[in-house]
Design an enzyme around this catalytic site. Structure first.
Site, short mmCIF file in Angstrom:
data_model
loop_
_atom_site.label_atom_id
_atom_site.label_comp_id
_atom_site.label_asym_id
_atom_site.label_seq_id
_atom_site.Cartn_x
_atom_site.Cartn_y
_atom_site.Cartn_z
N ASN A 92 0.82 -1.20 0.00
CA ASN A 92 0.00 0.00 0.00
C ASN A 92 0.86 1.27 0.00
OD1 ASN A 92 0.51 -1.41 2.37
ND2 ASN A 92 -0.87 -0.15 3.57
N THR A 93 0.35 2.30 -0.65
CA THR A 93 1.06 3.59 -0.73
C THR A 93 0.07 4.69 -0.36
OG1 THR A 93 0.52 3.60 -3.09
CG2 THR A 93 2.74 2.94 -2.48
N PRO A 94 -0.32 4.76 0.91
CA PRO A 94 -1.33 5.74 1.30
C PRO A 94 -0.79 7.17 1.18
CG PRO A 94 -0.38 4.70 3.25
CD PRO A 94 0.20 4.00 2.05
N GLU A 162 -1.38 -1.25 -12.44
CA GLU A 162 -2.60 -2.05 -12.46
C GLU A 162 -3.79 -1.17 -12.83
OE1 GLU A 162 -2.83 -5.51 -11.93
OE2 GLU A 162 -4.49 -4.64 -13.06
N ALA A 165 -10.36 -2.45 -11.69
CA ALA A 165 -11.26 -1.72 -10.79
C ALA A 165 -11.85 -2.75 -9.82
CB ALA A 165 -12.36 -1.02 -11.57
N LYS A 217 -0.44 5.75 -15.51
CA LYS A 217 -1.35 5.26 -14.47
C LYS A 217 -2.02 6.43 -13.75
CE LYS A 217 -3.16 2.94 -11.12
NZ LYS A 217 -3.69 1.68 -10.82
N PHE A 269 -16.83 10.24 -5.74
CA PHE A 269 -16.02 9.02 -5.86
C PHE A 269 -15.25 8.73 -4.58
CE2 PHE A 269 -13.36 12.38 -7.90
CZ PHE A 269 -12.25 12.33 -7.08
N CYS A 273 -7.69 4.80 -4.93
CA CYS A 273 -6.82 5.31 -6.00
C CYS A 273 -7.06 6.75 -6.43
CB CYS A 273 -6.93 4.42 -7.22
SG CYS A 273 -6.03 2.90 -7.02
N ARG A 343 -12.08 2.11 1.61
CA ARG A 343 -11.13 3.22 1.63
C ARG A 343 -11.70 4.44 0.90
NH1 ARG A 343 -5.77 0.04 -0.15
NH2 ARG A 343 -7.35 -1.17 -1.26
C1 UDX Z 1 -10.08 2.85 -10.21
C2 UDX Z 1 -9.82 2.73 -11.71
O1 UDX Z 1 -11.09 2.57 -12.39
C3 UDX Z 1 -8.91 1.56 -12.00
O2 UDX Z 1 -8.60 1.50 -13.38
C4 UDX Z 1 -7.63 1.72 -11.19
O3 UDX Z 1 -6.76 0.61 -11.38
C5 UDX Z 1 -7.94 1.87 -9.71
O4 UDX Z 1 -8.85 2.96 -9.52
P1 UDX Z 1 -11.63 1.60 -8.44
O5 UDX Z 1 -11.29 2.75 -7.55
O6 UDX Z 1 -11.46 0.22 -7.93
O7 UDX Z 1 -10.79 1.68 -9.80
O8 UDX Z 1 -13.18 1.73 -8.90
P2 UDX Z 1 -13.94 2.64 -9.96
O9 UDX Z 1 -14.93 1.78 -10.64
O10 UDX Z 1 -13.04 3.41 -10.80
O11 UDX Z 1 -14.79 3.63 -9.03
C6 UDX Z 1 -14.18 4.64 -8.23
C7 UDX Z 1 -15.24 5.48 -7.57
O12 UDX Z 1 -15.94 6.27 -8.52
C8 UDX Z 1 -16.32 4.69 -6.83
O13 UDX Z 1 -16.62 5.31 -5.61
C9 UDX Z 1 -17.48 4.74 -7.77
O14 UDX Z 1 -18.72 4.59 -7.11
C10 UDX Z 1 -17.34 6.12 -8.35
N1 UDX Z 1 -18.00 6.29 -9.66
C11 UDX Z 1 -17.60 5.55 -10.73
C12 UDX Z 1 -19.00 7.23 -9.82
O15 UDX Z 1 -19.37 7.94 -8.87
N2 UDX Z 1 -19.59 7.39 -11.05
C13 UDX Z 1 -19.20 6.66 -12.14
O16 UDX Z 1 -19.78 6.87 -13.23
C14 UDX Z 1 -18.19 5.71 -11.97
P1 ADP Z 2 -3.70 -2.45 -2.41
O1 ADP Z 2 -5.10 -1.98 -2.65
O2 ADP Z 2 -2.68 -1.54 -3.04
O3 ADP Z 2 -3.49 -3.88 -2.78
P2 ADP Z 2 -3.77 -3.20 0.41
O4 ADP Z 2 -3.67 -2.32 1.62
O5 ADP Z 2 -5.03 -3.95 0.17
O6 ADP Z 2 -3.40 -2.27 -0.84
O7 ADP Z 2 -2.59 -4.27 0.44
C1 ADP Z 2 -1.25 -3.98 0.66
C2 ADP Z 2 -0.65 -5.09 1.52
O8 ADP Z 2 0.76 -4.88 1.60
C3 ADP Z 2 -1.14 -5.14 2.96
O9 ADP Z 2 -1.72 -6.41 3.23
C4 ADP Z 2 0.13 -4.90 3.82
O10 ADP Z 2 0.16 -5.68 5.01
C5 ADP Z 2 1.23 -5.35 2.86
N1 ADP Z 2 2.56 -4.78 3.15
C6 ADP Z 2 2.87 -3.49 3.40
N2 ADP Z 2 4.20 -3.36 3.60
C7 ADP Z 2 4.75 -4.59 3.48
C8 ADP Z 2 6.09 -5.11 3.55
N3 ADP Z 2 7.13 -4.31 3.78
N4 ADP Z 2 6.26 -6.43 3.38
C9 ADP Z 2 5.22 -7.24 3.11
N5 ADP Z 2 3.94 -6.82 3.02
C10 ADP Z 2 3.70 -5.51 3.19
#
Ligand code: UDX
Ligand code: ADP
Length: 459
Positions: A92-94, A162, A165, A217, A269, A273, A343
């Site tokens: 994860n990259t918050p 990636e 969605a 991306k 939204f 991401c 999230r």
């Molecule tokens: C997004 C990108 O679509 C994906 O390509 C990327 O890899 C990660 O980020 P995700 O966040 O999983 O994917 O879902 P997405 O379907 O894009 O929806 C994001 C948010 O926008 C959601 O809260 C959704 O409800 C909202 N949304 C989407 C709208 O409000 N209106 C729309 O028309 C479409």
């Molecule tokens: P994403 O949506 O990008 O997949 P998530 O939070 O669902 O993000 O997943 C990221 C995962 O990476 C978490 O389960 C977390 O525990 C793991 N993680 C973070 N840092 C490390 C690390 N240094 N080594 C191994 N796993 C890690």
């Protein structure tokens, strides 16, 4: 390089589904997903595949097919790194919550820890693939860490963002619009292209330089988010005029240059991401002094925050300007349907605002457990955990959640909400019974016929 073993660091929403599909389509490659979170790994290994840590349609079936065959989940990170020829970083990259770039820049500490870990334990050449969403030039940082290890191990770094969605991740992985691979070394690029080539046409596999790949991306997500903010901006105008945002979206969507997808007006939204990537883009642009560029993209987020706020403001004013002590039932907590991910879900911010107005909130979501709801609210640090627990209750049955409620707020577009017995719900609520449909999923005429006071977005 012939790839026999792959390791993926990070067993989350990206790593889990992506590796499951790679394992399914490449039965000769052994794929091990590792994570520092032992509880998460245990859940991935649970015999009952309905208990996997993430919910994603079609995922459980693929895990059932591949797990123990060529897909493994483990906490033995060093061992998996050592044995693999190719390592995906999918941690994860918050957004940073402290220090320089707080609230804007991506926190790269987990990525950096991974790179250091790989550098420390690798004894043979590796291809390192960045899969996490990262700001432009992160590959450069990973490269610098890996190349300064003092060992004579050779590391090739690839960027392979990636585009899946959540909720449709498996279909997106099985039938991608494109796969993007950025890198310097042709042979490393081809090693990864071969893996995808097991099921993706080569003409859909784009090869670029690392920076184009990283920036593509961020740009893809920024464009998608911008579409939503654009239609949401129009939705507010529709509410003040006689226009209907659904009709406007349909009319503009038939223009093939605009296209019909991603034009659903909503409460705003969410997801891990969009906001993060735009903040990254804004931060990078500002760091180069490109303030006009930064301001342009920042507006997408400002509008999104405005849309969430507007929704709760409208709800409060319709309820005679006070929600204090009133029960507001929230249907849906996930940021979109068909996922248990919460999230940045709009529901969290709407709930937080209503709680500050002393509302009592009842939450029902088909896939999100109670502890996640409280963790999301506590994360905002607006009030104490015990106060959140006092004011918020969660339910396993939607009909219990809405009983005696003054209003229902639809936060997620789960299909099941459409087929509820709305007459039964109406009868069990306080009157007048309000519905605020943040996803425009109910039929206004039918709902109003039952007797509800119904409002939706952009109508
Ligand atoms: C997004 C990108 O679509 C994906 O390509 C990327 O890899 C990660 O980020 P995700 O966040 O999983 O994917 O879902 P997405 O379907 O894009 O929806 C994001 C948010 O926008 C959601 O809260 C959704 O409800 C909202 N949304 C989407 C709208 O409000 N209106 C729309 O028309 C479409
Ligand atoms: P994403 O949506 O990008 O997949 P998530 O939070 O669902 O993000 O997943 C990221 C995962 O990476 C978490 O389960 C977390 O525990 C793991 N993680 C973070 N840092 C490390 C690390 N240094 N080594 C191994 N796993 C890690």
């Amino acid at each position: 390089m012939k790839i026999n073993k792959i390791c993926c660091i990070g067993a989350g929403y990206v790593g889990g589904p992506t590796m499951a599909v790679i394992a399914k389509k490449n039965p000769n490659i052994e794929v091990t997903i590792v994570d520092i979170n032992a509880e998460r790994i245990a859940a991935w290994n649970d015999e009952d595949v309905s208990k996997l840590p993430i919910y994603e349609p079609g995922l459980a079936e693929i895990v059932a097919e591949t797990r123990g065959r060529n897909l493994f989940f483990s906490t033995e990170i060093d061992k998996a790194i050592k044995e693999s020829e190719m390592i995906f970083i999918s941690v994860n990259t918050p957004t940073k919550t402290y220090g320089k770039g707080k609230g804007m820049a991506a926190d790269l500490k987990y990525v950096e820890l991974c790179a250091r870990n790989i550098a420390e334990v690798a004894t043979t050449d590796k291809i390192v693939v960045e899969k996490s969403t990262l700001p432009v030039r992160t590959a450069q940082a990973i490269k610098s860490i890996l190349h300064n290890t003092g060992s004579d191990v050779n590391f090739e770094i690839l960027s392979n963002p990636e585009f899946l969605a959540e909720g449709t991740a498996i279909q997106d992985l099985l039938h991608p619009d494109r796969v993007l691979i950025g890198g310097e070394s042709e042979s490393a690029i081809e090693s990864l292209a071969n893996i995808y080539g097991s099921w993706v046409n080569q003409d859909k596999i784009l090869r670029t330089n690392v920076w184009s790949s990283e920036l593509s991306k961020l740009t893809a997500n920024a464009f998608l988010a911008q579409r939503i903010s654009s239609i949401n901006a129009i939705s507010e105008l529709c509410e003040h005029t006689e226009a209907d945002v659904t009709e406007v979206a349909r009319a503009i969507g038939m223009d093939s240059r605009i296209g019909s997808k991603f034009l659903n007006a909503s409460i705003g939204f969410g997801g891990s991401c969009f906001q993060k990537d735009i903040l990254n883009l804004v931060y990078i642009a500002r760091s180069y002094g490109l303030n006009a560029v930064a301001d342009y993209w920042e507006q997408v987020i400002i509008l999104n925050d405005h849309q969430k706020r507007r929704f709760s403001d409208n709800l409060i004013s319709a309820l005679y300007n006070t929600v204090s002590g009133k029960k507001i039932a929230m249907l849906g907590w996930a940021f979109k349907k068909d996922t248990n991910d919460t999230r940045e879900s709009a529901a969290i911010y709407v709930a937080d605002h209503l709680l500050s107005e002393q509302a009592n909130i009842a939450v029902y979501d088909p896939k999100v457990p109670a502890k996640k709801v409280y963790a999301d609210l506590n994360y905002l640090e607006t009030r104490s955990d015990s106060k959140n627990k006092d004011l918020v209750s969660t339910y396993n049955d939607p009909y219990d959640a809405v009983k005696d409620a003054h209003a229902i707020a639809i936060m997620t577009e789960w299909d099941e909400f459409k087929s509820y017995n709305w007459k039964r719900i109406f009868d069990s609520m306080k009157k007048p019974a309000f519905i605020f449909d943040g996803r425009n999923i109910l039929d206004k005429n039918e709902i109003e016929k039952i007797g509800f006071e119904y409002s939706s977005i952009g109508k």
